[in-house]
Design an enzyme around this catalytic site. Structure first.
Site, PDB file in Angstrom:
ATOM      1  N   GLN A 120       1.020  -1.350   0.251  1.00 36.53           N
ATOM      2  CA  GLN A 120       0.262  -0.224   0.017  1.00 36.53           C
ATOM      3  C   GLN A 120       0.486   1.320   0.342  1.00 36.53           C
ATOM      4  O   GLN A 120       0.102   2.369  -0.088  1.00 36.53           O
ATOM      5  CB  GLN A 120      -1.081  -0.148   1.326  1.00 36.53           C
ATOM      6  CG  GLN A 120      -1.879  -0.753   1.386  1.00 36.53           C
ATOM      7  CD  GLN A 120      -3.266  -0.946   2.496  1.00 36.53           C
ATOM      8  OE1 GLN A 120      -3.272  -1.979   3.094  1.00 36.53           O
ATOM      9  NE2 GLN A 120      -3.671  -0.215   3.076  1.00 36.53           N
ATOM     10  N   GLU A 141     -12.911   5.090   5.557  1.00 40.10           N
ATOM     11  CA  GLU A 141     -12.658   5.335   6.079  1.00 40.10           C
ATOM     12  C   GLU A 141     -14.299   5.380   7.176  1.00 40.10           C
ATOM     13  O   GLU A 141     -14.661   4.430   8.248  1.00 40.10           O
ATOM     14  CB  GLU A 141     -11.242   5.580   7.367  1.00 40.10           C
ATOM     15  CG  GLU A 141     -10.303   5.526   6.803  1.00 40.10           C
ATOM     16  CD  GLU A 141      -9.775   3.997   6.846  1.00 40.10           C
ATOM     17  OE1 GLU A 141      -8.923   3.876   7.585  1.00 40.10           O
ATOM     18  OE2 GLU A 141      -8.982   4.007   5.624  1.00 40.10           O
ATOM     19  N   ARG A 167      -9.643  -0.270   7.654  1.00 44.65           N
ATOM     20  CA  ARG A 167     -10.158   0.503   7.584  1.00 44.65           C
ATOM     21  C   ARG A 167     -10.059   1.513   9.173  1.00 44.65           C
ATOM     22  O   ARG A 167     -11.113   1.974   9.638  1.00 44.65           O
ATOM     23  CB  ARG A 167     -11.946   0.376   7.213  1.00 44.65           C
ATOM     24  CG  ARG A 167     -11.733   0.720   5.712  1.00 44.65           C
ATOM     25  CD  ARG A 167     -12.900   0.472   5.233  1.00 44.65           C
ATOM     26  NE  ARG A 167     -13.474   0.771   4.334  1.00 44.65           N
ATOM     27  CZ  ARG A 167     -14.101   0.094   3.049  1.00 44.65           C
ATOM     28  NH1 ARG A 167     -14.367  -0.572   2.951  1.00 44.65           N
ATOM     29  NH2 ARG A 167     -14.517   1.453   2.522  1.00 44.65           N
ATOM     30  N   CYS A 168      -9.024   1.260   9.686  1.00 44.19           N
ATOM     31  CA  CYS A 168      -9.273   1.696  11.445  1.00 44.19           C
ATOM     32  C   CYS A 168      -8.781   3.473  11.693  1.00 44.19           C
ATOM     33  O   CYS A 168      -8.958   3.796  12.679  1.00 44.19           O
ATOM     34  CB  CYS A 168      -8.824   1.093  12.722  1.00 44.19           C
ATOM     35  SG  CYS A 168      -6.793   0.883  12.121  1.00 44.19           S
TER      36      CYS A 168
END
Lengths: 192, 785
Positions: free
Chosen positions: B222, B739, B369-370
């Site tokens: 990523q 998110e 997705r925190c």
């Protein structure tokens, strides 16, 4: 993970005969599919091995069996087994308490309580099947026990241990599937 | 906010169809597994079956006899090159291959290299390892008890299993408020360990060419540039001859941010053999050994006045990090952005404390997705506010509205030091209330309750924080979190845009093109967006925590505006007017007061290569590195309505209304897609997901048979709403939506189920809220059917 199993079965032999057979690991071990005693270290310590196949998982545990307590008067026995898979995929240890009771008709009832701790691959992938597999193994054990005890009593040579020491996958898988369905349909009264 | 360009131009606000989809749906994507080189070798891991054990001996003699096996690498061989341990993003060290002992089940113990994948796996089966089991630490609370086995015996100064103690806010001021507050509530929660389970597992192909000295690493990454720099620092590679290429990535969600041993070993194998080496993990390896998410045990206290004004917030958290501190957080922020836990509320005093511990589990913590622990923060405040509402016998909507930060208060400085850029929480709440029909639902609930039926309504009004981050406080391993955008306009008027972020499904190839289309009047179909290749892309810190739109999006808009400035000079020259006589109207240059005299960007582009003003540098391109002045603060209100079946404990999410505000929306269709995906994940976390261990440290659900993913059958129907409150500091006012839906949704669902049972005295159910858990409560309360 820990597995607790309480079971009992009966054989058509007098209690003293059963006790003699039961207290000799070299006679009892072949009753467990895939198991063998390799060496007697002392009167109460033995080296053994057991081979098992559980679906895609194949394990061979090498370990020690110790008879920690044996009382011919009360017909109680406590055995501790500890084993590691030779390739390093897991380990298992078991404390087994067995007790014989003479039955009125001349037979004997054997009750056992066992606590087994399993770590490693079997505990990862096998956890949902371990109860069912244990039951299937126990059934095979008791059948073999009765047969070999009979042969021993009659002085006949013990039947050859199954050529294929690995559990028949089909047999156990069948029991596992059946067990799952029985639970689903509420037919398995033992499941809490 | 409606689009200003036509549909064909495809500027901001248009629902341009995703350009990347054409290759994906035809099966013509280019993923790491598709990368193939002649002579390529394959690697696979021998993994630990135990959670904690000494390694007595590794015997690879049988493995070396397996046909096709070339080598078996252990820690011993790596130690000779000082590669047996590597630094983690969090500043700890992690074993590349276990040396003296293993610290979690599935830890990497040996790497088998062979001429085919199947042979490598056969080789793995033949390696024999002799272990001596050690006592296992699974319970994070027990990990801190006196006498607990010390796990990190490799660290000289480690006297316990505590990793760090971190605080934010003002403990003294907060304690003072709590002492005199008329109302105090406390809510204990465990945000359970879960795993993002992206569709594509992690892997890489390392290709070192001894003849040229070049090393190309194709990687599920990523953040390709950050990984390249880390590889250089750790493995002694030189950045100018090292190329990290992240091709198409099948889902990241934070799972593809850490550096895994597989990447290091494939690279080492290629460096040593001069042959390409591929490593791809299996699904169960991904679930059992790669970066998990969450595992925060919290006690959240709110102090309030009798009429419902929240006065202070106090939070104590125990964070279970696993065997190594490998979570991906900015270096000065060991608990990430957790101190955003004052949420959408105007709270005068707050104090947050986090203790992190080592346990015998796989490392990680920041993923799924925190937003750097914002999911955990948002969950605890939204659960605690509901608990306070119940204590005060107040409607949870009313309590929230009473305490929301008001529109006029922005920019708002929170009690833990964040400056929220903009927000209109009351408006988003109202839109949600109207859409769901709140008053009627409460009435229905009262009627159903009288009949003994169980119906619940759950609210979650979250504010989250994304867009890491300003240079002065935010870096990953020292690398500043700014990001670059390069734009090159070609003579025939089409454009190439290159970014330092990396899409794993977020549609960057479409949306960033739309920003350029908007700024430069070039049709979006004439713009290509490239990411992921460190040989060509400008330096960036990658995509996670919803940072692409806030940071790279800012860079893109500002790069485009720089181009427009130069273009204006060229246009003025071509039109023979002064620059001041030109204006940018309808996405082209027009002479003020003379509508016929125009120049499009395409015409200017051609001139840039054929006819520039004397003295001016030719060409039309630029690279802009954007240092964001602040984070952005997306927000929203989610409302869930559930009905519980008293016979089975199952509940159905009858309705789920999600109103999101992430400022300017670049592509409404992509925006909705992101929300749908995040809501499905939040629903999964709330109702069915948890990575579980037994007391021996054996993972209980390391395959998809037992780790559940929702399907179309269970997933609720989502009703979306949208308000737009632009970010005042962002070049196009956009905040980023990636998110938010995962941040806000779990609390809405849990609040709804608890609400359905609150009249029976239920105050909390920890996630996952399974039918079994609910049924047990129904039985205990005597109402199970």
């Amino acid at each position: 993970m820990q597995v607790t199993l309480n079971n009992s079965f009966t054989v058509d032999e007098p209690i003293d005969r059963v006790w003699d057979f039961l207290s000799d690991p070299r006679k009892v071990a072949p009753c467990m599919p895939g198991a063998e005693i390799l060496e007697a270290v002392s009167a109460t310590e033995y080296k053994g091995a057991i081979k098992m196949k559980l679906g895609p998982l194949s394990v061979k545990f090498d370990g020690e069996i110790t008879i920690e307590h044996m009382d011919p008067a009360t017909h109680e026995i406590r055995i501790v087994g500890r084993g590691k898979d030779s390739k390093g995929t897991g380990s298992a240890s078991m404390v087994l308490k067995g007790r014989l009771t003479a039955l009125p008709g001349g037979g004997t009832e054997m009750t056992s309580e066992s606590e087994t701790t399993i770590n490693g691959k079997m505990a990862q992938f096998g956890s949902r099947m371990i109860q069912d597999v244990s039951k299937a193994l126990y059934a095979q054990f008791t059948a073999a026990f009765a047969e070999r005890l009979k042969a021993d009593t009659a002085g006949r040579p013990a039947p050859a241990a199954p050529q294929d020491n690995a559990l028949s996958m089909g047999q156990v898988a069948g029991a596992v599937v059946k067990g799952a369905f029985n639970r689903l349909l509420g037919k398995d009264k033992e499941k809490a | 906010m409606s689009a200003t360009t036509s549909k064909e131009m495809g500027g901001v606000g248009q629902s341009v169809k995703r350009k990347e989809d054409a290759r994906f749906i035809q099966g013509k994507g280019n993923y790491v597994e598709d990368i193939y080189f002649p002579g390529m070798t394959y690697g696979a891991f021998v993994r630990s079956p135990y959670a904690h054990a000494k390694i007595k001996k590794i015997d690879s003699s049988k493995a070396m006899k397996v046909p096709g096996v070339l080598a078996v690498v252990t820690a011993k061989e790596l130690a000779a090159h000082k590669l047996d341990w590597m630094p983690t993003i969090a500043g700890d060290t992690q074993a590349v291959l276990a040396g003296d002992k293993v610290l979690f089940q599935s830890q990497e113990v040996a790497f088998v290299v062979a001429t085919s994948q199947a042979q490598a796996l056969d080789g793995v089966e033949a390696v024999e390892v002799d272990y001596e089991e050690l006592p296992v630490v699974i319970d994070p609370f027990k990990a801190l008890e006196k006498g607990a086995p010390i796990l990190r015996t490799d660290k000289k100064d480690q006297k316990s299993n505590l990793i760090f103690h971190w605080e934010a806010g003002d403990a003294a001021a907060t304690d003072k408020v709590f002492k005199s507050a008329p109302v105090v509530v406390s809510q204990k929660t465990h945000y359970q360990r879960v795993h993002p389970a992206p569709m594509e597992t992690c892997g890489c192909v390392a290709n070192h060419n001894p003849a040229t000295g070049q090393t190309d690493i194709y990687m599920t990454s990523q953040a390709p540039h950050a990984h390249r720099t880390v590889f250089a620092l750790v493995a002694g590679l030189k950045e100018h001859t090292t190329r990290v290429i992240a091709p198409d990535i099948g889902g990241g969600f934070g799972n593809k941010v850490p550096v895994y041993p597989g990447y290091v070993l494939a690279t080492v194998a290629s460096l040593l053999t001069g042959l390409p080496c591929k490593w791809i993990e299996s699904r169960s390896e991904n679930l059992q050994s790669t970066g998990f998410a969450r595992d925060y045990h919290s006690v959240t206290e709110l102090a309030a006045s009798k009429d419902g004004k929240i006065l202070a917030l106090r939070v104590k958290t125990l964070a279970d990090h696993g065997a190594f501190n490998a979570q991906a957080n900015p270096s000065k922020w060991p608990a990430g952005l957790f101190s955003i836990c004052t949420g959408s509320y105007d709270i005068g005093a707050a104090s947050v404390a986090v203790d992190a511990v080592y346990t015998n589990k796989a490392p990680g913590g920041v993923a799924y997705r925190c937003s750097f622990r914002v999911t955990e923060a948002s969950y605890i405040i939204e659960r605690a506010v509901d608990t306070l509402a119940r204590e005060l016998k107040m409607d949870p909507v009313e309590l929230r509205q009473k305490n929301f930060i008001k529109k006029e208060q922005f920019p708002y400085k929170s009690a833990t030091g964040w400056e929220y850029d903009s927000g209109d929480y009351h408006r988003a709440m109202q839109v949600a209330l109207d859409k769901v029909g709140y008053a009627a639902l409460r009435k229905e609930q009262a009627e159903k309750r009288a009949k003994g039926e169980l119906m619940g309504i759950g609210i979650s009004s979250f504010t989250e924080i994304v867009g890491a981050g300003p240079r002065k406080d935010f870096d990953i391993l020292g690398l500043s979190m700014n990001d670059g955008c390069e734009i090159r306009i070609h003579p025939t008027g089409t454009a190439t845009v290159r970014l330092g972020v990396k899409s794993q499904g977020q549609a960057h190839e479409t949306t960033f093109g739309q920003i350029v289309a908007e700024e430069l009047g070039i049709p979006v179909d004439n713009i290509v967006v490239e990411e992921g290749d460190t040989a060509t892309a400008p330096y960036g810190l990658g995509t996670y925590g919803s940072r692409s739109t806030p940071v790279a999006g800012g860079a893109t808009a500002l790069a485009a505006r720089r181009i427009r400035e130069k273009a204006k000079k060229i246009a003025a020259f071509l039109l023979e007017v002064s620059e001041n006589d030109l204006e940018w109207k309808d996405h082209r240059f027009e002479v003020k007061g003379a509508p016929g005299k125009t120049k499009t960007m395409a015409e200017v582009a051609f001139a840039a290569y054929t006819n520039v003003p004397p003295g001016m540098e030719g060409g039309l391109e630029t690279t802009y590195y954007y240092d964001p002045p602040n984070f952005t603060f997306p927000f929203g209100t989610y409302i869930a309505v559930v009905d519980i079946d008293k016979g089975t404990g199952e509940f159905k999410v009858r309705r789920f209304v999600a109103v999101d505000d992430a400022g300017t929306v670049i592509n409404p269709m992509v925006f909705e897609g992101q929300i749908h995906g995040g809501l499905a994940e939040g629903f999964a976390i709330a109702t069915m997901q948890e990575i579980r261990f037994d007391e021996g440290g054996n993972i209980q659900n390391g395959t998809f048979m037992d780790y559940l993913l929702p399907t179309a059958v269970e997933t609720p129907h989502w009703e979306l709403g949208n308000t737009v409150t632009p970010s005042p500091h962002h070049p196009i006012g956009a905040k980023g939506i990636g998110e938010s839906p995962n941040v806000g949704s779990p609390a809405a669902i849990v609040n709804a189920v608890v609400d359905a049972l609150s009249h029976l005295g239920v105050t909390n159910i920890d996630m996952p809220v399974t039918p079994w858990k609910v049924w047990q409560i129904l039985k205990e309360k005597g109402i199970a059917q």
